[in-house]
Design a protein around this motif. Sequence first.
Motif, PDB file in Angstrom:
ATOM      1  N   SER A 205     -37.236  18.073   3.126  1.00 59.65           N
ATOM      2  CA  SER A 205     -36.879  17.667   4.487  1.00 59.65           C
ATOM      3  C   SER A 205     -36.586  16.167   4.545  1.00 59.65           C
ATOM      4  CB  SER A 205     -38.018  18.025   5.449  1.00 59.65           C
ATOM      5  OG  SER A 205     -37.787  17.516   6.742  1.00 59.65           O
ATOM      6  N   TRP A 206     -37.439  15.362   3.913  1.00 62.79           N
ATOM      7  CA  TRP A 206     -37.218  13.911   3.914  1.00 62.79           C
ATOM      8  C   TRP A 206     -35.943  13.553   3.160  1.00 62.79           C
ATOM      9  CZ3 TRP A 206     -42.819  13.235   1.717  1.00 62.79           C
ATOM     10  CH2 TRP A 206     -43.732  13.679   2.674  1.00 62.79           C
ATOM     11  N   ALA A 207     -35.712  14.227   2.036  1.00 62.20           N
ATOM     12  CA  ALA A 207     -34.497  13.949   1.259  1.00 62.20           C
ATOM     13  C   ALA A 207     -33.249  14.307   2.059  1.00 62.20           C
ATOM     14  CB  ALA A 207     -34.525  14.725  -0.057  1.00 62.20           C
ATOM     15  N   ALA A 208     -33.319  15.412   2.816  1.00 64.87           N
ATOM     16  CA  ALA A 208     -32.171  15.819   3.634  1.00 64.87           C
ATOM     17  C   ALA A 208     -31.869  14.772   4.699  1.00 64.87           C
ATOM     18  CB  ALA A 208     -32.448  17.180   4.281  1.00 64.87           C
ATOM     19  N   LEU A 209     -32.911  14.208   5.308  1.00 65.07           N
ATOM     20  CA  LEU A 209     -32.703  13.173   6.320  1.00 65.07           C
ATOM     21  C   LEU A 209     -32.093  11.917   5.706  1.00 65.07           C
ATOM     22  CD1 LEU A 209     -35.982  13.428   8.442  1.00 65.07           C
ATOM     23  CD2 LEU A 209     -33.765  14.467   8.888  1.00 65.07           C
ATOM     24  N   LEU A 210     -32.564  11.529   4.531  1.00 60.55           N
ATOM     25  CA  LEU A 210     -32.055  10.312   3.901  1.00 60.55           C
ATOM     26  C   LEU A 210     -30.615  10.490   3.430  1.00 60.55           C
ATOM     27  CD1 LEU A 210     -32.617   7.448   3.008  1.00 60.55           C
ATOM     28  CD2 LEU A 210     -33.605   8.340   0.891  1.00 60.55           C
ATOM     29  N   VAL A 211     -30.351  11.593   2.738  1.00 63.26           N
ATOM     30  CA  VAL A 211     -28.994  11.846   2.234  1.00 63.26           C
ATOM     31  C   VAL A 211     -28.030  12.052   3.383  1.00 63.26           C
ATOM     32  CG1 VAL A 211     -27.574  13.436   0.891  1.00 63.26           C
ATOM     33  CG2 VAL A 211     -29.825  12.754   0.038  1.00 63.26           C
ATOM     34  N   GLY A 212     -28.449  12.841   4.390  1.00 62.92           N
ATOM     35  CA  GLY A 212     -27.589  13.058   5.547  1.00 62.92           C
ATOM     36  C   GLY A 212     -27.311  11.779   6.311  1.00 62.92           C
ATOM     37  N   GLY A 213     -28.329  10.890   6.387  1.00 62.73           N
ATOM     38  CA  GLY A 213     -28.129   9.622   7.079  1.00 62.73           C
ATOM     39  C   GLY A 213     -27.153   8.720   6.352  1.00 62.73           C
ATOM     40  N   VAL A 214     -27.273   8.654   5.035  1.00 60.78           N
ATOM     41  CA  VAL A 214     -26.340   7.831   4.253  1.00 60.78           C
ATOM     42  C   VAL A 214     -24.923   8.377   4.385  1.00 60.78           C
ATOM     43  CG1 VAL A 214     -25.707   7.094   1.928  1.00 60.78           C
ATOM     44  CG2 VAL A 214     -28.104   7.057   2.628  1.00 60.78           C
ATOM     45  N   ARG A 215     -24.782   9.692   4.309  1.00 61.76           N
ATOM     46  CA  ARG A 215     -23.447  10.316   4.419  1.00 61.76           C
ATOM     47  C   ARG A 215     -22.808   9.997   5.769  1.00 61.76           C
ATOM     48  NH1 ARG A 215     -21.554  14.933   6.701  1.00 61.76           N
ATOM     49  NH2 ARG A 215     -19.674  15.854   5.758  1.00 61.76           N
ATOM     50  N   ARG A 216     -23.582  10.141   6.851  1.00 62.66           N
ATOM     51  CA  ARG A 216     -23.011   9.856   8.172  1.00 62.66           C
ATOM     52  C   ARG A 216     -22.704   8.374   8.334  1.00 62.66           C
ATOM     53  NH1 ARG A 216     -24.918  12.766  13.531  1.00 62.66           N
ATOM     54  NH2 ARG A 216     -23.198  14.079  12.874  1.00 62.66           N
ATOM     55  N   LEU A 217     -23.518   7.513   7.737  1.00 63.78           N
ATOM     56  CA  LEU A 217     -23.278   6.083   7.827  1.00 63.78           C
ATOM     57  C   LEU A 217     -21.978   5.700   7.120  1.00 63.78           C
ATOM     58  CD1 LEU A 217     -24.081   3.218   8.574  1.00 63.78           C
ATOM     59  CD2 LEU A 217     -25.588   3.176   6.569  1.00 63.78           C
ATOM     60  N   VAL A 218     -21.742   6.263   5.953  1.00 64.88           N
ATOM     61  CA  VAL A 218     -20.500   5.988   5.224  1.00 64.88           C
ATOM     62  C   VAL A 218     -19.298   6.438   6.045  1.00 64.88           C
ATOM     63  CG1 VAL A 218     -19.161   6.564   3.170  1.00 64.88           C
ATOM     64  CG2 VAL A 218     -21.599   6.045   2.967  1.00 64.88           C
ATOM     65  N   LEU A 219     -19.396   7.630   6.653  1.00 64.33           N
ATOM     66  CA  LEU A 219     -18.300   8.129   7.486  1.00 64.33           C
ATOM     67  C   LEU A 219     -18.105   7.260   8.729  1.00 64.33           C
ATOM     68  CD1 LEU A 219     -18.955  11.992   7.318  1.00 64.33           C
ATOM     69  CD2 LEU A 219     -17.138  10.698   6.179  1.00 64.33           C
ATOM     70  N   ALA A 220     -19.222   6.825   9.328  1.00 68.04           N
ATOM     71  CA  ALA A 220     -19.119   5.988  10.530  1.00 68.04           C
ATOM     72  C   ALA A 220     -18.450   4.657  10.213  1.00 68.04           C
ATOM     73  CB  ALA A 220     -20.503   5.768  11.118  1.00 68.04           C
ATOM     74  N   ARG A 221     -18.776   4.077   9.084  1.00 68.04           N
ATOM     75  CA  ARG A 221     -18.133   2.817   8.686  1.00 68.04           C
ATOM     76  C   ARG A 221     -16.640   3.021   8.449  1.00 68.04           C
ATOM     77  NH1 ARG A 221     -20.436   0.017   3.664  1.00 68.04           N
ATOM     78  NH2 ARG A 221     -18.568  -1.181   4.116  1.00 68.04           N
ATOM     79  N   ALA A 222     -16.290   4.124   7.805  1.00 71.40           N
ATOM     80  CA  ALA A 222     -14.881   4.385   7.512  1.00 71.40           C
ATOM     81  C   ALA A 222     -14.075   4.581   8.787  1.00 71.40           C
ATOM     82  CB  ALA A 222     -14.755   5.605   6.608  1.00 71.40           C
ATOM     83  N   ARG A 223     -14.695   5.152   9.822  1.00 74.98           N
ATOM     84  CA  ARG A 223     -14.000   5.430  11.073  1.00 74.98           C
ATOM     85  C   ARG A 223     -14.101   4.290  12.079  1.00 74.98           C
ATOM     86  NH1 ARG A 223     -16.215  11.619  12.007  1.00 74.98           N
ATOM     87  NH2 ARG A 223     -15.045  12.613  10.310  1.00 74.98           N
ATOM     88  N   GLY A 224     -14.831   3.232  11.728  1.00 77.51           N
ATOM     89  CA  GLY A 224     -14.988   2.120  12.654  1.00 77.51           C
ATOM     90  C   GLY A 224     -15.866   2.454  13.832  1.00 77.51           C
ATOM     91  N   SER A 225     -16.889   3.259  13.628  1.00 81.98           N
ATOM     92  CA  SER A 225     -17.770   3.660  14.716  1.00 81.98           C
ATOM     93  C   SER A 225     -18.510   2.461  15.293  1.00 81.98           C
ATOM     94  CB  SER A 225     -18.787   4.687  14.211  1.00 81.98           C
ATOM     95  OG  SER A 225     -19.806   4.896  15.161  1.00 81.98           O
ATOM     96  N   ALA A 226     -18.786   2.529  16.591  1.00 76.89           N
ATOM     97  CA  ALA A 226     -19.520   1.457  17.259  1.00 76.89           C
ATOM     98  C   ALA A 226     -21.018   1.562  17.032  1.00 76.89           C
ATOM     99  CB  ALA A 226     -19.227   1.494  18.759  1.00 76.89           C
ATOM    100  N   ALA A 227     -21.477   2.614  16.376  1.00 80.39           N
ATOM    101  CA  ALA A 227     -22.914   2.830  16.210  1.00 80.39           C
ATOM    102  C   ALA A 227     -23.360   2.651  14.770  1.00 80.39           C
ATOM    103  CB  ALA A 227     -23.284   4.231  16.696  1.00 80.39           C
TER     104      ALA A 227
END
Length: 453
Positions: free
Chosen positions: A379-401
């Motif tokens: 569960s902890w690994a899923a949160l960490l990996v999922g968070g990194v994945r979403r962060l990379v996508l957010a940076r690529a899309r220029g997200s405000a968050a």
Amino acid sequence: MTLTVTAAPAVPAVEEQAPPHGWGGLRPLLPLLATVLLVAVPSGDGEAGALAGVPAADLVSGAAVLVCVGVLLFLRRRPLSPAAALVLGLPAVVLALATVTAADPVAALPGFVRYLQIFVLVPAAVLLLVRDASGFRVVVGALVLLAAVQGAVGVHQYVTGTGASYMGETIRAVGTFGPGDVMGMATVVGYGVVAAAAYALRAPAGTPRPLKPWAAVTAALLLVPLTLSFSRGAWIATAAGALAVIALTGLRQAVRAVAVLGAAGVVLVGGFGVGSEMISQRLTSITEVTSAPDRSVNDRYTMWAAAEGMWREHPAAGVGLKGFPAHRDGHASIGLSSGSDTAGAGQEFRKQPLLSPHNMYLLVLSEQGLIGFTALVGSWAALLVGGVRRLVLARARGSAAVDCGLAAVGLMTWQTVDFLYADIGGPSTVLTGIVLGLAAWWALAEPEEATAA
């Protein structure tokens, strides 16, 4: 006949609209904010700030869970997504299994309640009550405020010699947690350093311009009480969390941030001499723990070996929740001491029994076996990996968050590294559930919620 084709936006449209602010938007967050801030209320021998031995923050976290249930029932909001239900729900099932299969299920029941609170209910409440990035920032801001208060108390304890006992002097910064929970202040301040660093590197769009430098100053100042906690595990975890945040902001900002942190360390420790001799000895001991460990490290190694022995005897399901103390002496060597000495910060000398291996991974492995270990750590690994994945996508899309993603990943990194040297226990434990909930919100929330400005 005319065919009209509408292209889908690359980033959810809600990101362009700021969510409503004011008390109406903050009301659902009040139980979470109270949970964070009430951790500062002492709950020592006199049980001030506690009811029937339960810290006030834990009681309020229960209220947050009840508010969540009310939101789901009366406002008819959607429950957890399938992914979130799996990541947070599977540990609940495994914890129930570990309880009923324990040698003494009644004795294991308090452990089940505590694990359920920290790893399932509180994270789920955070995930459901935080509706947008603004709400996320408010909760993280409360964490930084708590860190500032605890850090100020800790520095005062060091300066006035009213802290916990360390090497014969009452100088160890422990905040309001007392010598019985020497990791409490270090944990809170570590969270604050990582969160403030995230906002210093990537301030939210539309915020006042002074926020970024003030966040950087806050992170630098919090390094003082963190250092004076003399907690090696918290130092390592904070370094890991901060480096994760720095690495995920981009190369240019990473180089600049490392230079600033290095300069801050030199000024705080070298220039002002903040406990430099003792800090130097403590830092050196990190590299000497395998060749010439002190008594605390020797006890920790002994308990680690005992936890491993329990797991080898019960590899599938472990010895049961709350079973480590009962099985400790049967697996520990004679080198284990009778307990750790605690004194200072308003408390007389006492022996604190060694009831856990001070390693969350080994504690889960020994008490819940491979079944529980796979569910919880997965569960902890899923949160960490999922968070990194979403962060990379957010940076690529220029997200405000992106700032939210940096804080979530940094805090989750801190927690997973700290679990190598600590486990749950003490008034600050409820914050573990808050941090896991923030990480879950970033990794598992609906896209329009996690990317809203």
